[in-house]
Design a protein around this motif. Structure first.
Motif, mmCIF file in Angstrom:
data_model
loop_
_atom_site.group_PDB
_atom_site.id
_atom_site.type_symbol
_atom_site.label_atom_id
_atom_site.label_comp_id
_atom_site.label_asym_id
_atom_site.label_seq_id
_atom_site.Cartn_x
_atom_site.Cartn_y
_atom_site.Cartn_z
ATOM 1 N N ARG A 150 0.854 -1.186 0.000
ATOM 2 C CA ARG A 150 0.000 0.000 0.000
ATOM 3 C C ARG A 150 0.884 1.227 0.000
ATOM 4 O O ARG A 150 2.018 1.183 0.450
ATOM 5 C CB ARG A 150 -0.992 -0.019 1.147
ATOM 6 C CG ARG A 150 -0.452 0.218 2.506
ATOM 7 C CD ARG A 150 -1.492 0.184 3.659
ATOM 8 N NE ARG A 150 -2.878 0.046 3.358
ATOM 9 C CZ ARG A 150 -3.550 -1.103 3.199
ATOM 10 N NH1 ARG A 150 -2.919 -2.243 3.310
ATOM 11 N NH2 ARG A 150 -4.833 -1.124 2.943
ATOM 12 N N ALA A 151 0.338 2.310 -0.535
ATOM 13 C CA ALA A 151 1.076 3.570 -0.607
ATOM 14 C C ALA A 151 0.117 4.732 -0.420
ATOM 15 O O ALA A 151 -1.076 4.619 -0.701
ATOM 16 C CB ALA A 151 1.786 3.673 -1.950
ATOM 17 N N GLU A 152 0.684 5.832 0.046
ATOM 18 C CA GLU A 152 -0.130 7.023 0.281
ATOM 19 C C GLU A 152 0.496 8.196 -0.459
ATOM 20 O O GLU A 152 1.710 8.320 -0.544
ATOM 21 C CB GLU A 152 -0.184 7.328 1.778
ATOM 22 C CG GLU A 152 -1.081 8.494 2.123
ATOM 23 C CD GLU A 152 -1.216 8.711 3.609
ATOM 24 O OE1 GLU A 152 -1.158 9.884 4.029
ATOM 25 O OE2 GLU A 152 -1.382 7.720 4.343
ATOM 26 N N GLY A 153 -0.375 9.046 -0.989
ATOM 27 C CA GLY A 153 0.073 10.276 -1.629
ATOM 28 C C GLY A 153 -0.733 11.429 -1.077
ATOM 29 O O GLY A 153 -1.848 11.239 -0.579
ATOM 30 N N GLN A 199 -1.943 -2.560 -3.681
ATOM 31 C CA GLN A 199 -1.447 -3.395 -4.781
ATOM 32 C C GLN A 199 -2.600 -3.820 -5.670
ATOM 33 O O GLN A 199 -3.668 -4.176 -5.194
ATOM 34 C CB GLN A 199 -0.755 -4.619 -4.190
ATOM 35 C CG GLN A 199 -0.021 -5.477 -5.167
ATOM 36 C CD GLN A 199 0.733 -6.584 -4.451
ATOM 37 O OE1 GLN A 199 0.751 -6.666 -3.236
ATOM 38 N NE2 GLN A 199 1.368 -7.432 -5.211
ATOM 39 N N GLY A 200 -2.346 -3.769 -6.953
ATOM 40 C CA GLY A 200 -3.384 -4.069 -7.924
ATOM 41 C C GLY A 200 -3.939 -2.783 -8.518
ATOM 42 O O GLY A 200 -4.820 -2.810 -9.362
ATOM 43 N N GLY A 201 -3.443 -1.634 -8.056
ATOM 44 C CA GLY A 201 -3.865 -0.345 -8.593
ATOM 45 C C GLY A 201 -5.227 0.102 -8.118
ATOM 46 O O GLY A 201 -5.899 0.887 -8.775
ATOM 47 N N ARG A 202 -5.630 -0.366 -6.938
ATOM 48 C CA ARG A 202 -6.942 0.025 -6.417
ATOM 49 C C ARG A 202 -6.820 1.186 -5.447
ATOM 50 O O ARG A 202 -5.906 1.235 -4.630
ATOM 51 C CB ARG A 202 -7.601 -1.149 -5.722
ATOM 52 C CG ARG A 202 -7.957 -2.241 -6.695
ATOM 53 C CD ARG A 202 -8.870 -3.227 -6.049
ATOM 54 N NE ARG A 202 -9.128 -4.284 -6.999
ATOM 55 C CZ ARG A 202 -10.336 -4.727 -7.264
ATOM 56 N NH1 ARG A 202 -11.374 -4.211 -6.663
ATOM 57 N NH2 ARG A 202 -10.509 -5.699 -8.128
#
Length: 151
Positions: A43-46, A59-62
């Motif tokens: 997971r990532a945060e922006g 992950q998976g672009g969701r």
């Protein structure tokens, strides 16, 4: 290690099986669906607008979540939407970097394992070759003994 040709061949087969299992494991991780165990997904945060807009992707672009500070609403919907796009794109870029790093680590591990496999397989084949030479030599000696007995 043994000089037995069957043991050498079995060891080589075991090495190949282990490598195939490692590849299979890597493929299954790479193909893991986004509906998988959330604890195992990257997971990532922006963020954008000095942290007033935050987006979390997995992950998976969701897109998992978007949070907008209510005070930002005063700037207008078009501005808010622009910040959402920036935050989501930043999160996706971070996620992409994480996935790439994970893939590199998997490839590096596989390369190291294959390097060891190559070295070990060369040793196994040398042992196998020597064992086969010994078998041929024994057969030739046995053939000589049999020929002398016929005389």
């Amino acid at each position: 290690m043994t000089n037995d040709p069957f043991s050498a061949a079995a060891s080589l087969d075991e090495l190949l099986t282990q490598t195939q299992q490692a590849l299979s494991s890597m493929r299954s991780r790479a193909a893991e669906q986004p509906d998988g165990d959330p604890g195992r997904l990257l997971r990532a945060e922006g963020s954008a607008a000095a942290g007033q807009v935050r987006a979390v992707v997995v992950q998976g672009g969701r897109l998992e979540s978007v949070t907008v500070d209510p005070q930002l609403a005063e700037a207008g919907m078009e501005v808010v939407c622009g910040h959402v796009v920036v935050a989501v794109n930043a999160a996706l870029a971070d996620l992409d970097a994480q996935v790439s790093a994970s893939a590199r680590a998997d490839v590096d591990a596989l390369a190291a394992r294959l390097g060891g496999l190559q070295e070990q397989s060369v040793r196994q084949m040398e042992l196998f070759s020597r064992a086969m030479e010994d078998v041929v030599a024994r057969l030739n000696r046995g053939g000589d003994v049999g020929a002398r007995a016929d005389r």
